[in-house]
Design a protein around this motif. Sequence first.
Motif, PDB file in Angstrom:
ATOM      1  N   ARG A  53      -0.672  -2.414  -9.580  1.00 50.56           N
ATOM      2  CA  ARG A  53       0.149  -2.542  -8.373  1.00 50.56           C
ATOM      3  C   ARG A  53      -0.693  -2.328  -7.106  1.00 50.56           C
ATOM      4  O   ARG A  53      -0.515  -3.027  -6.099  1.00 50.56           O
ATOM      5  CB  ARG A  53       1.296  -1.524  -8.440  1.00 50.56           C
ATOM      6  N   LEU A  56      -2.832  -5.387  -6.400  1.00 48.34           N
ATOM      7  CA  LEU A  56      -2.007  -6.451  -5.830  1.00 48.34           C
ATOM      8  C   LEU A  56      -1.740  -6.182  -4.347  1.00 48.34           C
ATOM      9  O   LEU A  56      -1.746  -7.108  -3.522  1.00 48.34           O
ATOM     10  CB  LEU A  56      -0.679  -6.550  -6.591  1.00 48.34           C
ATOM     11  N   ARG A  59      -4.817  -7.093  -2.270  1.00 50.07           N
ATOM     12  CA  ARG A  59      -4.988  -8.544  -2.132  1.00 50.07           C
ATOM     13  C   ARG A  59      -4.083  -9.125  -1.039  1.00 50.07           C
ATOM     14  O   ARG A  59      -4.410 -10.144  -0.441  1.00 50.07           O
ATOM     15  CB  ARG A  59      -4.671  -9.227  -3.457  1.00 50.07           C
ATOM     16  N   ASN A  60      -2.946  -8.483  -0.822  1.00 50.26           N
ATOM     17  CA  ASN A  60      -1.968  -9.013   0.139  1.00 50.26           C
ATOM     18  C   ASN A  60      -2.093  -8.418   1.535  1.00 50.26           C
ATOM     19  O   ASN A  60      -1.321  -8.757   2.425  1.00 50.26           O
ATOM     20  CB  ASN A  60      -0.544  -8.779  -0.385  1.00 50.26           C
ATOM     21  N   TYR A  90       5.708  -2.345  -1.512  1.00 49.51           N
ATOM     22  CA  TYR A  90       4.811  -1.622  -2.421  1.00 49.51           C
ATOM     23  C   TYR A  90       4.986  -0.102  -2.380  1.00 49.51           C
ATOM     24  O   TYR A  90       4.222   0.609  -3.025  1.00 49.51           O
ATOM     25  CB  TYR A  90       3.362  -1.996  -2.127  1.00 49.51           C
TER      26      TYR A  90
END
Length: 611
Positions: A53, A56, A59-60, A90
């Motif tokens: 998580r 991810l 990356r965003n 998140y």
Amino acid sequence: MRDELKLKISLLPTSPGVYQYLNREGTVIYVGKAKNLKRRVSSYFNRVHPVVRTNLLVRNIWDMKYIVVNTEEEALDLENSLIKEYQPRYNVLLKDDKSYPWICVTKELFPRVFITREKHTKGAKYFGPYPKTEVAHALVDTLKQLYPIRTCRHPLTQENVDSRKYKLCLQYHIKNCEGCCQGFVSRETYAEYMAGVTKILNGDTKQVSDFLMQEMMRLAQDLKFEDAELLKRKYQLLESYRVKSVIVNPSIHNIDVFTIVLDDAAAFVNFMHMRNGSIVQSFTVEYKIQDAGSDETSEEILSTAMRDIRERFSDIYKHDKVKEILVNVIPDFEIEGVEYVVPQRGDKRRLVQISLKNAEQYRNEKLQRMEKLNPEQRVTRTLTTMKKDLHLGELPRHIECFDNSSISGTSAVASCVVFINAKPSKKDYRHFNIKEASGNDDYAQMREVIHRRYTRLLNEDAELPQLLVVDGGKGQLNAAVEVLDGLGLRGTIAAIGIAKRLDEIYFPGDSVPLYIDKNSETLRILQRLRDEAHRFGIKHHRNKRSKSQLHSQLDDIKGIGPATRNTLLKHFKSVKRIKSATDEEITLVVGAAKARLVIDALQSPENTGKE
């Protein structure tokens, strides 16, 4: 990671705060708190994380913004409110209605005090929130020991009390309550108890800490160590507990905060909006000042900024009706139905200070970003500050500092250190052995050294400094100025003195010293100059003193070199023993020819009696 984001992270402060990560669309996808913003945010990007998580999330991340606060607990509270406001994708904690606990004081005939996570009691006052639940419990437990406040949930109206509808409970019999339900305590007396409770909940915990300390000592003297240990834990919790957060305060509702920080070429305005006692928006903007000599006031600049910012965030005012704006200066335009307040104390004052802190951080970050891209700009800014602080006619790109060193007038030396563009230029450092001045006359030594230095520079047609600094007060400075006058350099080289004791700055002809801000860049450079001159001079003085201590009569004998000298001293241990040795003994050590040179020299009249 984009270069712009990388640069922004490299310039983050090391203070506590809250950071927000945004995706390409500008949506907040994560809110986090940090004791050290720079270290925490950097940790996301310098490794692969074991949790999928988190990878991810990284990356965003397209952009980030942050808010600086004073303490880690304030960051915790602000993180809580921002997560509830934005519901970031998140974040897995604090997204539901569960929150940190509050201490509630009800509005009743005989008010109650209890801990809650929801704020639904009508008319009640709420204190907190408390990031550490143990602190809230320790506080409430101690309040109940200090004041006999009721713990029952009975609706004690005046009618119910007069009719004695409720029976006395166990709390009355163990003397924790004075029998409110039966009217055994007056409303006035109980109101005094609640006044003390409110005072403590507003942050004055000294009374509670003192009470716990006294009880702890009493129990320890009675050998009740287990009970004393429980009180000790409560005491330590309260001692580590800081006054309630200035970020979350339920009494501050729908308020704007605007502050302005002025620079020579720009103004920085910070905006914060409070909703339900929490910061839900923070924004800083820069306004260029075209003319450095402009007479535009901070009030006028703030007025322009407020119009722009309120228009930019107009959606806020569709839902929240703002009746009060906290500022550090009163703007020169009015908003209908809105009052400007410059708070002098309390939570509102601390909100203004946090806003100012964020404006200053924005300014510092912008300067650091520009200096990273253009290092020469930092040098120019530093030298411009020095020129302004020291009232110089030009930028001090070349500075020289002098210091004298001696012990009881012996081995007198001086040093000259050179700074070019505010940095040491060690290849230009110079040592001086004092030749003419008396070892005890510090002023004469200063005159000799400066005369030798600048006479040589003039003869060699070398570059002259813009600023001369002497390590000392008025006396040393006057000696330096006297030499500059004699060489016709007074109008070419500016001179100042820096005293050791309080870092006073002396100017020629001015008996009153200048005291520069202890945190200023100018003073730091002057201190570094002085310390470097002192270090360099002491090093030379130490070397010279060591050489003089190692010198012996053998060094003055023509034809006797270091090897022969060392051989003789190694064998005979001292010059005195060499003098008392026979010719044959000396000849056996160094040979006949060198022995004759040594014997003749040591037995000469001028060396008789010397060692």
